[in-house]
Design a protein around this motif. Structure first.
Motif, PDB file in Angstrom:
ATOM      1  N   GLY A   1      33.206 -87.149 -27.500  1.00 26.67           N
ATOM      2  CA  GLY A   1      33.249 -87.061 -26.047  1.00 26.67           C
ATOM      3  C   GLY A   1      34.650 -87.223 -25.491  1.00 26.67           C
ATOM      4  O   GLY A   1      35.339 -88.181 -25.799  1.00 26.67           O
TER       5      GLY A   1
ATOM      6  N   GLY B   1      34.067 -85.081 -18.779  1.00 24.75           N
ATOM      7  CA  GLY B   1      32.653 -85.475 -18.855  1.00 24.75           C
ATOM      8  C   GLY B   1      31.997 -85.493 -17.491  1.00 24.75           C
ATOM      9  O   GLY B   1      32.084 -84.518 -16.729  1.00 24.75           O
TER      10      GLY B   1
ATOM     11  N   VAL C   1      33.724 -82.686  -9.970  1.00 26.21           N
ATOM     12  CA  VAL C   1      32.294 -82.795 -10.276  1.00 26.21           C
ATOM     13  C   VAL C   1      31.727 -84.063  -9.645  1.00 26.21           C
ATOM     14  O   VAL C   1      30.736 -84.052  -8.943  1.00 26.21           O
TER      15      VAL C   1
ATOM     16  N   THR D   1      37.027 -96.726  -7.978  1.00 29.68           N
ATOM     17  CA  THR D   1      36.774 -98.097  -7.506  1.00 29.68           C
ATOM     18  C   THR D   1      37.868 -99.021  -8.041  1.00 29.68           C
ATOM     19  O   THR D   1      38.799 -98.572  -8.702  1.00 29.68           O
TER      20      THR D   1
ATOM     21  N   VAL E   1      29.212 -82.131 -31.708  1.00 30.89           N
ATOM     22  CA  VAL E   1      28.819 -82.803 -32.950  1.00 30.89           C
ATOM     23  C   VAL E   1      27.310 -82.627 -33.107  1.00 30.89           C
ATOM     24  O   VAL E   1      26.545 -82.925 -32.183  1.00 30.89           O
TER      25      VAL E   1
ATOM     26  N   ALA F   1      28.608 -90.476 -26.202  1.00 28.11           N
ATOM     27  CA  ALA F   1      27.542 -89.542 -25.813  1.00 28.11           C
ATOM     28  C   ALA F   1      26.366 -90.238 -25.140  1.00 28.11           C
ATOM     29  O   ALA F   1      25.600 -89.609 -24.425  1.00 28.11           O
TER      30      ALA F   1
ATOM     31  N   PHE G   1      25.023 -79.310  -7.020  1.00 28.69           N
ATOM     32  CA  PHE G   1      24.581 -79.547  -8.390  1.00 28.69           C
ATOM     33  C   PHE G   1      23.349 -80.425  -8.399  1.00 28.69           C
ATOM     34  O   PHE G   1      23.044 -81.126  -7.423  1.00 28.69           O
TER      35      PHE G   1
ATOM     36  N   ILE H   1      23.848 -81.661 -14.480  1.00 26.98           N
ATOM     37  CA  ILE H   1      24.406 -82.841 -15.155  1.00 26.98           C
ATOM     38  C   ILE H   1      24.050 -82.807 -16.635  1.00 26.98           C
ATOM     39  O   ILE H   1      24.904 -83.029 -17.504  1.00 26.98           O
TER      40      ILE H   1
ATOM     41  N   SER I   1      25.279 -83.392 -21.486  1.00 26.45           N
ATOM     42  CA  SER I   1      24.287 -83.653 -22.541  1.00 26.45           C
ATOM     43  C   SER I   1      23.607 -85.012 -22.398  1.00 26.45           C
ATOM     44  O   SER I   1      23.025 -85.509 -23.358  1.00 26.45           O
ATOM     45  N   HIS I   2      23.697 -85.649 -21.218  1.00 32.64           N
ATOM     46  CA  HIS I   2      22.961 -86.905 -21.025  1.00 32.64           C
ATOM     47  C   HIS I   2      21.483 -86.578 -20.848  1.00 32.64           C
ATOM     48  O   HIS I   2      21.116 -85.827 -19.935  1.00 32.64           O
TER      49      HIS I   2
ATOM     50  N   VAL J   1      22.766 -89.938 -15.027  1.00 31.70           N
ATOM     51  CA  VAL J   1      24.198 -90.170 -14.795  1.00 31.70           C
ATOM     52  C   VAL J   1      24.615 -91.542 -15.320  1.00 31.70           C
ATOM     53  O   VAL J   1      25.680 -91.687 -15.927  1.00 31.70           O
TER      54      VAL J   1
ATOM     55  N   LEU K   1      30.439 -98.848 -16.131  1.00 34.12           N
ATOM     56  CA  LEU K   1      30.239 -97.550 -15.510  1.00 34.12           C
ATOM     57  C   LEU K   1      31.345 -97.172 -14.555  1.00 34.12           C
ATOM     58  O   LEU K   1      32.168 -98.000 -14.189  1.00 34.12           O
ATOM     59  N   GLY K   2      31.307 -95.926 -14.128  1.00 35.37           N
ATOM     60  CA  GLY K   2      32.313 -95.434 -13.208  1.00 35.37           C
ATOM     61  C   GLY K   2      33.581 -95.068 -13.971  1.00 35.37           C
ATOM     62  O   GLY K   2      33.671 -95.253 -15.184  1.00 35.37           O
ATOM     63  N   ILE K   3      34.541 -94.563 -13.237  1.00 33.54           N
ATOM     64  CA  ILE K   3      35.771 -94.063 -13.860  1.00 33.54           C
ATOM     65  C   ILE K   3      36.531 -95.210 -14.505  1.00 33.54           C
ATOM     66  O   ILE K   3      36.883 -95.168 -15.690  1.00 33.54           O
TER      67      ILE K   3
ATOM     68  N   ALA L   1      34.383 -96.917 -17.343  1.00 34.27           N
ATOM     69  CA  ALA L   1      34.302 -96.138 -18.587  1.00 34.27           C
ATOM     70  C   ALA L   1      35.610 -96.255 -19.377  1.00 34.27           C
ATOM     71  O   ALA L   1      35.594 -96.416 -20.599  1.00 34.27           O
TER      72      ALA L   1
HETATM   73  C1  LIG Z   1      27.882 -86.759  -9.502  1.00 30.40           C
HETATM   74  C2  LIG Z   1      28.608 -87.958  -9.999  1.00 30.40           C
HETATM   75  C3  LIG Z   1      29.399 -88.690  -9.130  1.00 30.40           C
HETATM   76  C4  LIG Z   1      30.136 -89.761  -9.604  1.00 30.40           C
HETATM   77  N1  LIG Z   1      30.982 -90.384  -8.760  1.00 30.40           N
HETATM   78  C5  LIG Z   1      31.780 -91.360  -9.225  1.00 30.40           C
HETATM   79  C6  LIG Z   1      32.772 -91.918  -8.411  1.00 30.40           C
HETATM   80  O1  LIG Z   1      32.976 -91.521  -7.275  1.00 30.40           O
HETATM   81  N2  LIG Z   1      33.515 -92.949  -8.895  1.00 30.40           N
HETATM   82  C7  LIG Z   1      33.335 -93.421 -10.157  1.00 30.40           C
HETATM   83  O2  LIG Z   1      34.052 -94.349 -10.546  1.00 30.40           O
HETATM   84  N3  LIG Z   1      32.396 -92.887 -10.970  1.00 30.40           N
HETATM   85  C8  LIG Z   1      31.624 -91.869 -10.536  1.00 30.40           C
HETATM   86  N4  LIG Z   1      30.679 -91.312 -11.352  1.00 30.40           N
HETATM   87  C9  LIG Z   1      30.387 -91.949 -12.646  1.00 30.40           C
HETATM   88  C10 LIG Z   1      31.453 -91.648 -13.665  1.00 30.40           C
HETATM   89  O3  LIG Z   1      31.738 -90.290 -13.631  1.00 30.40           O
HETATM   90  C11 LIG Z   1      30.952 -92.016 -15.056  1.00 30.40           C
HETATM   91  O4  LIG Z   1      30.437 -93.348 -15.054  1.00 30.40           O
HETATM   92  C12 LIG Z   1      32.049 -91.930 -16.103  1.00 30.40           C
HETATM   93  O5  LIG Z   1      32.806 -90.760 -15.931  1.00 30.40           O
HETATM   94  C13 LIG Z   1      31.405 -91.961 -17.475  1.00 30.40           C
HETATM   95  O6  LIG Z   1      32.355 -91.671 -18.464  1.00 30.40           O
HETATM   96  P1  LIG Z   1      31.988 -91.691 -19.999  1.00 30.40           P
HETATM   97  O7  LIG Z   1      33.214 -91.300 -20.718  1.00 30.40           O
HETATM   98  O8  LIG Z   1      31.338 -92.972 -20.346  1.00 30.40           O
HETATM   99  O9  LIG Z   1      30.840 -90.614 -20.220  1.00 30.40           O
HETATM  100  P2  LIG Z   1      30.789 -89.057 -19.989  1.00 30.40           P
HETATM  101  O10 LIG Z   1      31.643 -88.684 -18.844  1.00 30.40           O
HETATM  102  O11 LIG Z   1      29.369 -88.693 -19.940  1.00 30.40           O
HETATM  103  O12 LIG Z   1      31.467 -88.454 -21.302  1.00 30.40           O
HETATM  104  C14 LIG Z   1      30.746 -88.194 -22.462  1.00 30.40           C
HETATM  105  C15 LIG Z   1      31.239 -86.886 -23.044  1.00 30.40           C
HETATM  106  O13 LIG Z   1      30.635 -86.688 -24.320  1.00 30.40           O
HETATM  107  C16 LIG Z   1      30.382 -85.324 -24.492  1.00 30.40           C
HETATM  108  N5  LIG Z   1      29.342 -85.163 -25.515  1.00 30.40           N
HETATM  109  C17 LIG Z   1      28.043 -85.549 -25.445  1.00 30.40           C
HETATM  110  N6  LIG Z   1      27.399 -85.249 -26.588  1.00 30.40           N
HETATM  111  C18 LIG Z   1      28.320 -84.676 -27.401  1.00 30.40           C
HETATM  112  C19 LIG Z   1      28.273 -84.142 -28.713  1.00 30.40           C
HETATM  113  N7  LIG Z   1      27.141 -84.134 -29.437  1.00 30.40           N
HETATM  114  N8  LIG Z   1      29.402 -83.608 -29.244  1.00 30.40           N
HETATM  115  C20 LIG Z   1      30.562 -83.608 -28.540  1.00 30.40           C
HETATM  116  N9  LIG Z   1      30.664 -84.089 -27.269  1.00 30.40           N
HETATM  117  C21 LIG Z   1      29.557 -84.613 -26.719  1.00 30.40           C
HETATM  118  C22 LIG Z   1      29.920 -84.873 -23.109  1.00 30.40           C
HETATM  119  O14 LIG Z   1      30.030 -83.475 -22.958  1.00 30.40           O
HETATM  120  C23 LIG Z   1      30.873 -85.668 -22.200  1.00 30.40           C
HETATM  121  O15 LIG Z   1      32.033 -84.938 -21.910  1.00 30.40           O
HETATM  122  C24 LIG Z   1      29.988 -90.181 -10.937  1.00 30.40           C
HETATM  123  C25 LIG Z   1      29.180 -89.439 -11.802  1.00 30.40           C
HETATM  124  C26 LIG Z   1      28.524 -88.321 -11.348  1.00 30.40           C
HETATM  125  C27 LIG Z   1      27.740 -87.485 -12.317  1.00 30.40           C
END
Ligand SMILES: Cc1cc2nc3c(=O)[nH]c(=O)nc-3n(C[C@H](O)[C@H](O)[C@H](O)COP(=O)(O)OP(=O)(O)OC[C@H]3O[C@@H](n4cnc5c(N)ncnc54)[C@H](O)[C@@H]3O)c2cc1C
Length: 476
Positions: free
Chosen positions: A16, A46, A60, A66, A234, A264, A411, A416, A421-422, A427, A454-456, A459
């Motif tokens: 990811g 993501g 997106v 935050t 993967v 993931a 969207f 999503i 792939s969640h 979310v 959670l969040g930017i 994460a």
């Molecule tokens: C509509 C929306 C609004 C949001 N607004 C905000 C906001 O304003 N402020 C804020 O702080 N947060 C916000 N968030 C939440 C924030 O985006 C997430 O909490 C954070 O980005 C999560 O990051 P992550 O790296 O944990 O996961 P993800 O972003 O889900 O990253 C996981 C990655 O793994 C990849 N993946 C999955 N399975 C596989 C596989 N088998 N092989 C290879 N790759 C794979 C996916 O494609 C993805 O790119 C929002 C989310 C959404 C959807």
């Protein structure tokens, strides 16, 4: 595609290329590890990615980054930038103007200074201000980052301190919307983390949106020799004797690694390790909360229509309902965001007005149509969602928004799931988090959404913590 020298053997494979994966990758590459980030999609970021459509740049997810405190010292944002060795201004963050929690006949305003919220509570709920202050003290003294702590109900803890159910709901509303994977309740650790992130610290945004953050992370990762492959899903995590030795890609290619960090998701990673979707623990711990959002580009700035606030969390019911949507879109509550309403100062201004409306949406509804019916459903729901939100924007009517809209997109949970792939388009991932990041395999670790930050900012901190705890500090 960056290609690693020396064949297909890595110290760590990161699944990811979202915020958590990039932050983990940077941290590991910084300490000389051979790291490979594998991403299923063609765009990094993501859940918080970006795209171009109709000649416009769309984020997106981004409403707000935050945890913003000017200078960042001693805060999660400051810590993460320091851990990644990025300068304070790397993300070019500009603070919010001001936000609001809007319930029937009652508003609580807040901004990046907790004193504003405190004085609003004193004004609207004078009998409950001491309880509010007591809750705040409990939260500030609570160690929410303890990776070994047990789950506690936030509703129970808050309910013991604040008796007024309306004030409870008004405080829960933004925190649930910005990070609860659980219906109706939250883990108190998560409640405290989000309270600090939203009320004690606050909102900011780069003028050019999330791409600024992603670009900064990618450049840092690349400069450290980190490698990544996009459009590279993967298919399986390969293991023997409960220890992973690599991954098989969807193309059949095999990459070997000493350990794997997966962003993931909890259930999604279990599936990669060989579990079935019908396994009871997967069914039981797959998130049921998904969201939809309308994005309208306007030919005028929101402030010129009388909308000067940054984010409005609204609810029209006696009780705030946060749970799986029974209708295609739950119109009772939601979030309005005006990305224009940040203090961009000398950085400039967004070229057009933007109105985003987010709400809880039904995964089951939005995934059952063919492409034509799906587009028709979106056209049907778009005005209903905006009409429901603008009830909380005095002086604005649907006709004005309709006339001023020059471009729009929407969207749904289907989008999503397709792009991240969640499972279930969830979310915020699984209701039960794996805080210690451990999985059934001794050298596969979870980071990001389902580790529980959670969040930017959350994460990224998760990626850093898991890389530190399970790889760097354990000398792997
Ligand atoms: C509509 C929306 C609004 C949001 N607004 C905000 C906001 O304003 N402020 C804020 O702080 N947060 C916000 N968030 C939440 C924030 O985006 C997430 O909490 C954070 O980005 C999560 O990051 P992550 O790296 O944990 O996961 P993800 O972003 O889900 O990253 C996981 C990655 O793994 C990849 N993946 C999955 N399975 C596989 C596989 N088998 N092989 C290879 N790759 C794979 C996916 O494609 C993805 O790119 C929002 C989310 C959404 C959807």
């Amino acid at each position: 595609m960056d290609v690693s020298e020396g064949g297909n053997l890595y110290d760590t494979i990161v699944i990811g290329c979202g915020m958590a994966g990039l932050a983990a990758g940077i941290r590991l590459a910084m300490f000389g590890q051979r790291v490979m980030i594998l991403e299923k999609h063609n765009a990094p970021g993501g859940l918080n990615s970006f795209y171009f459509q109709g000649g416009r740049k769309f984020d997106v997810g981004l409403h707000a980054v935050t945890n913003f405190v000017e200078g960042g010292r001693g805060t999660p944002l400051g810590t993460l930038l320091r851990q990644l060795r990025l300068p304070w201004d790397a993300f070019k963050l500009c603070p919010q103007i001001g936000s609001r929690i809007a319930f029937p006949g009652m508003d609580l305003r807040f901004n990046n200074s907790i004193e504003t919220l405190e004085s609003e509570v004193a004004r609207v709920f004078p009998k409950d201000i001491d309880a509010f202050r007591k809750l705040r003290k409990v939260i500030l003294e609570h160690d929410a980052l303890n990776l070994e702590s047990k789950v506690q109900s936030a509703r129970e803890i808050v309910g013991r301190i604040i008796q007024n159910p309306l004030l409870q709901d008004m405080l829960f509303c933004p925190l649930m919307y910005y990070g609860s994977a659980r219906e109706r309740d939250m883990d108190f650790d998560q409640f405290a983390t989000l309270w600090k992130a939203i009320f004690e610290e606050g909102f900011a945004r780069p003028l050019e949106g999330v791409r600024v953050i992603i670009r900064a992370l990618l450049e840092r990762y690349r400069s450290l020799g980190g490698t990544r492959r996009m459009k590279c899903g993967v298919k399986r995590i390969l293991a023997k004797n409960e220890t992973a030795h690599g991954v098989e890609l969807e193309t059949g290619e095999v990459l070997e690694a000493k350990q794997v960090i997966s962003t993931a998701g909890w259930a999604e990673t279990k599936l990669l390790c060989g579990s079935q979707r019908t396994d009871p623990d997967i069914l039981e711990n797959t998130g049921s909360l998904s969201f939809g959002e309308t994005i309208s580009f306007l030919d005028t700035k929101p402030a010129e229509l009388g909308c000067g606030e940054t984010i409005i969390f609204f609810n029209d019911s006696d009780q705030f309902h946060y749970g799986k949507a029974e209708n295609p879109f739950d119109l009772r509550s939601g979030v309005i965001c005006f990305p224009n309403n940040y203090d961009y100062g000398r950085s400039g201004d967004l070229p057009e007005g933007i109105l985003r409306v987010t709400g809880i949406a039904s995964y089951d509804h939005w995934t059952r149509f063919n492409a034509d019916s799906y587009e028709a459903q979106k056209r049907n729901w778009f005005p209903r969602i905006i009409k429901s939100a603008i009830r909380f924007l005095p002086g604005i009517d649907w006709e004005t928004i309709e006339k001023r809209t020059v471009y729009q997109d929407m969207f749904t949970p289907r989008t999503i799931e397709k792009f991240t792939s969640h499972l279930g388009g969830a979310v915020y991932g699984a209701p039960r988090k794996a805080k210690d990041g451990r999985t059934e395999l001794s050298n596969v670790f979870l980071a990001g959404t389902d580790q529980g930050f959670l969040g930017i900012v959350g994460a990224m901190l998760s990626g850093i913590s898991i890389a530190n705890k399970h790889v760097l500090m354990s000398g792997r």
